[in-house]
Write a protein that holds these residues in place. Structure first.
Motif, PDB file in Angstrom:
ATOM      1  N   PRO A  26       1.041  -1.249  -0.052  1.00  0.00           N
ATOM      2  CA  PRO A  26      -0.098  -0.072  -0.072  1.00  0.00           C
ATOM      3  C   PRO A  26       0.789   1.071   0.114  1.00  0.00           C
ATOM      4  N   VAL A  27       0.367   2.119  -0.679  1.00  0.00           N
ATOM      5  CA  VAL A  27       0.869   3.689  -0.578  1.00  0.00           C
ATOM      6  C   VAL A  27       0.290   4.630   0.120  1.00  0.00           C
ATOM      7  N   THR A  28       0.884   5.491   0.914  1.00  0.00           N
ATOM      8  CA  THR A  28       0.280   6.489   1.717  1.00  0.00           C
ATOM      9  C   THR A  28      -0.113   7.720   0.736  1.00  0.00           C
ATOM     10  N   GLY A  29      -1.205   8.342   0.751  1.00  0.00           N
ATOM     11  CA  GLY A  29      -1.273   9.381  -0.128  1.00  0.00           C
ATOM     12  C   GLY A  29      -1.234  10.733   0.651  1.00  0.00           C
ATOM     13  N   ALA A  30      -2.339  11.650   0.430  1.00  0.00           N
ATOM     14  CA  ALA A  30      -2.257  12.865   1.000  1.00  0.00           C
ATOM     15  C   ALA A  30      -2.655  12.823   2.677  1.00  0.00           C
ATOM     16  N   LYS A  31      -3.368  11.742   3.022  1.00  0.00           N
ATOM     17  CA  LYS A  31      -3.786  11.808   4.463  1.00  0.00           C
ATOM     18  C   LYS A  31      -2.597  11.232   5.331  1.00  0.00           C
ATOM     19  N   ARG A  32      -1.609  12.367   5.463  1.00  0.00           N
ATOM     20  CA  ARG A  32      -0.528  12.081   6.311  1.00  0.00           C
ATOM     21  C   ARG A  32      -0.337  13.489   7.361  1.00  0.00           C
ATOM     22  N   PHE A  33       0.101  13.061   8.531  1.00  0.00           N
ATOM     23  CA  PHE A  33       0.258  14.089   9.657  1.00  0.00           C
ATOM     24  C   PHE A  33       0.635  15.256   9.074  1.00  0.00           C
ATOM     25  N   ASN A  35       0.545  16.849   6.242  1.00  0.00           N
ATOM     26  CA  ASN A  35      -0.499  17.454   5.380  1.00  0.00           C
ATOM     27  C   ASN A  35      -1.522  18.179   6.433  1.00  0.00           C
ATOM     28  N   TYR A  36      -1.837  17.353   7.371  1.00  0.00           N
ATOM     29  CA  TYR A  36      -2.781  17.853   8.273  1.00  0.00           C
ATOM     30  C   TYR A  36      -2.404  19.161   8.952  1.00  0.00           C
ATOM     31  N   PHE A  37      -1.011  18.891   9.497  1.00  0.00           N
ATOM     32  CA  PHE A  37      -0.237  20.001  10.080  1.00  0.00           C
ATOM     33  C   PHE A  37      -0.157  21.157   9.523  1.00  0.00           C
ATOM     34  N   TRP A  38       0.105  21.428   8.057  1.00  0.00           N
ATOM     35  CA  TRP A  38       0.268  22.435   7.406  1.00  0.00           C
ATOM     36  C   TRP A  38      -1.015  22.960   6.759  1.00  0.00           C
ATOM     37  N   GLY A  45      -3.522  30.677   9.768  1.00  0.00           N
ATOM     38  CA  GLY A  45      -3.008  32.053   9.493  1.00  0.00           C
ATOM     39  C   GLY A  45      -3.891  32.880   8.661  1.00  0.00           C
ATOM     40  N   ALA A  46      -4.735  32.277   7.453  1.00  0.00           N
ATOM     41  CA  ALA A  46      -5.541  32.764   6.664  1.00  0.00           C
ATOM     42  C   ALA A  46      -6.667  33.493   7.587  1.00  0.00           C
ATOM     43  N   SER A  47      -7.237  32.720   8.392  1.00  0.00           N
ATOM     44  CA  SER A  47      -8.488  33.301   9.062  1.00  0.00           C
ATOM     45  C   SER A  47      -7.987  34.393  10.131  1.00  0.00           C
ATOM     46  N   GLY A  48      -6.730  34.509  10.636  1.00  0.00           N
ATOM     47  CA  GLY A  48      -6.180  35.691  11.596  1.00  0.00           C
ATOM     48  C   GLY A  48      -6.141  36.762  10.506  1.00  0.00           C
ATOM     49  N   PHE A  49      -5.496  36.663   9.132  1.00  0.00           N
ATOM     50  CA  PHE A  49      -5.302  37.578   8.438  1.00  0.00           C
ATOM     51  C   PHE A  49      -6.815  38.352   8.148  1.00  0.00           C
ATOM     52  N   THR A  92      -8.124  25.673   1.320  1.00  0.00           N
ATOM     53  CA  THR A  92      -9.087  24.824   0.600  1.00  0.00           C
ATOM     54  C   THR A  92      -8.473  23.867  -0.126  1.00  0.00           C
ATOM     55  N   TYR A  93      -7.533  24.152  -0.830  1.00  0.00           N
ATOM     56  CA  TYR A  93      -6.667  23.236  -1.887  1.00  0.00           C
ATOM     57  C   TYR A  93      -6.385  22.116  -1.182  1.00  0.00           C
ATOM     58  N   LEU A  94      -5.557  22.537  -0.001  1.00  0.00           N
ATOM     59  CA  LEU A  94      -4.655  21.319   0.906  1.00  0.00           C
ATOM     60  C   LEU A  94      -5.942  20.371   1.565  1.00  0.00           C
ATOM     61  N   TRP A  95      -7.062  20.978   2.177  1.00  0.00           N
ATOM     62  CA  TRP A  95      -8.021  20.172   2.687  1.00  0.00           C
ATOM     63  C   TRP A  95      -8.712  19.243   1.718  1.00  0.00           C
ATOM     64  N   LEU A  96      -8.742  19.722   0.597  1.00  0.00           N
ATOM     65  CA  LEU A  96      -9.517  18.951  -0.403  1.00  0.00           C
ATOM     66  C   LEU A  96      -8.546  17.804  -1.050  1.00  0.00           C
ATOM     67  N   THR A  97      -7.319  18.064  -1.259  1.00  0.00           N
ATOM     68  CA  THR A  97      -6.374  17.187  -1.534  1.00  0.00           C
ATOM     69  C   THR A  97      -6.369  15.889  -0.351  1.00  0.00           C
ATOM     70  N   ILE A  98      -6.492  16.483   0.645  1.00  0.00           N
ATOM     71  CA  ILE A  98      -6.549  15.570   1.953  1.00  0.00           C
ATOM     72  C   ILE A  98      -7.745  14.467   1.962  1.00  0.00           C
ATOM     73  N   SER A  99      -8.992  15.361   1.709  1.00  0.00           N
ATOM     74  CA  SER A  99     -10.164  14.686   1.852  1.00  0.00           C
ATOM     75  C   SER A  99     -10.193  13.622   0.508  1.00  0.00           C
TER      76      SER A  99
END
Length: 198
Positions: A26-33, A35-38, A45-49, A92-99
């Motif tokens: 098996p090969v791990t995809g975008a669901k890695r720690f 990616n969740y961290f970043w 950061g975006a919410s703060g700005f 949004t891009y990062l969360w969709l990639t993880i999803s």
């Protein structure tokens, strides 16, 4: 040759399985720690700005721990709002990639059927499922690429007759040298082909 993956091949398996005639890795995809961290960091950061920009525009602190009353909306608040929107799009891009778990899948080497199957999930669309099937007889060697430095690369490839080398390990998260050597040695032993690059 492309087509749908077999259900029995175990695309959702989390551990390597192997018998005398079949090896599934098996090969791990975008669901890695990482990616969740970043994704979380970028979202925060975006919410703060965005909140700082909105507070500057409204001349009112929207959050008690952010004092934006001294910030003028033009140009500082506008720039903060721009960074907030850009960060929100990236998050949004990062969360969709993880999803969608882009990049996940498995490598199957099946001596019973005489095939090698490389299956990966991509982005949604007609090419969401990437299913590359080759004859095991075409496999000439297992190649290892190791490069150190700022952007280290430790990748295991399969060299096939008349084709480009096919990467088997995940991208974006280098394996340790021991893991690379172990995977390459196990695969070369299973396929009874030489190892190149070690």
């Amino acid at each position: 040759m492309f087509g749908g993956p077999k259900d029995s091949a175990g695309a959702t398996e989390t551990t390597r399985s192997s018998t005398d005639t079949v090896m599934i890795d098996p090969v791990t995809g975008a669901k890695r720690f990482s990616n969740y961290f970043w994704a979380s960091v970028v979202t925060t950061g975006a919410s703060g700005f965005l909140i700082a920009g909105a507070s500057a525009y409204l001349h009112h602190n929207l959050l008690f721990f952010i004092d934006a009353t001294e910030i003028k909306f033009f140009p500082q608040g506008l720039v903060m709002s721009f960074y907030g929107v850009a960060g929100a799009l990236l998050a949004t891009y990062l969360w969709l990639t993880i999803s969608w778990d882009v990049g996940s899948g498995y490598n199957e080497f099946n001596k019973d059927e005489g095939i090698m199957r490389i299956f990966r999930y991509g982005f949604p669309g007609k090419n969401r499922r990437i299913n590359l099937v080759s004859d095991l007889a075409d496999v000439q060697a297992v190649r290892v690429e190791i490069s150190e430095g700022v952007n280290p690369r430790r990748v295991v490839y399969v060299r096939c007759k008349g084709k480009r080398d096919i990467p088997l390990t995940r991208i974006g998260q280098p394996l340790t040298l021991a893991e690379v050597e172990q995977r390459a040695a196990e695969l070369a032993k299973f396929l009874q082909v030489p190892i190149e690059g070690l």
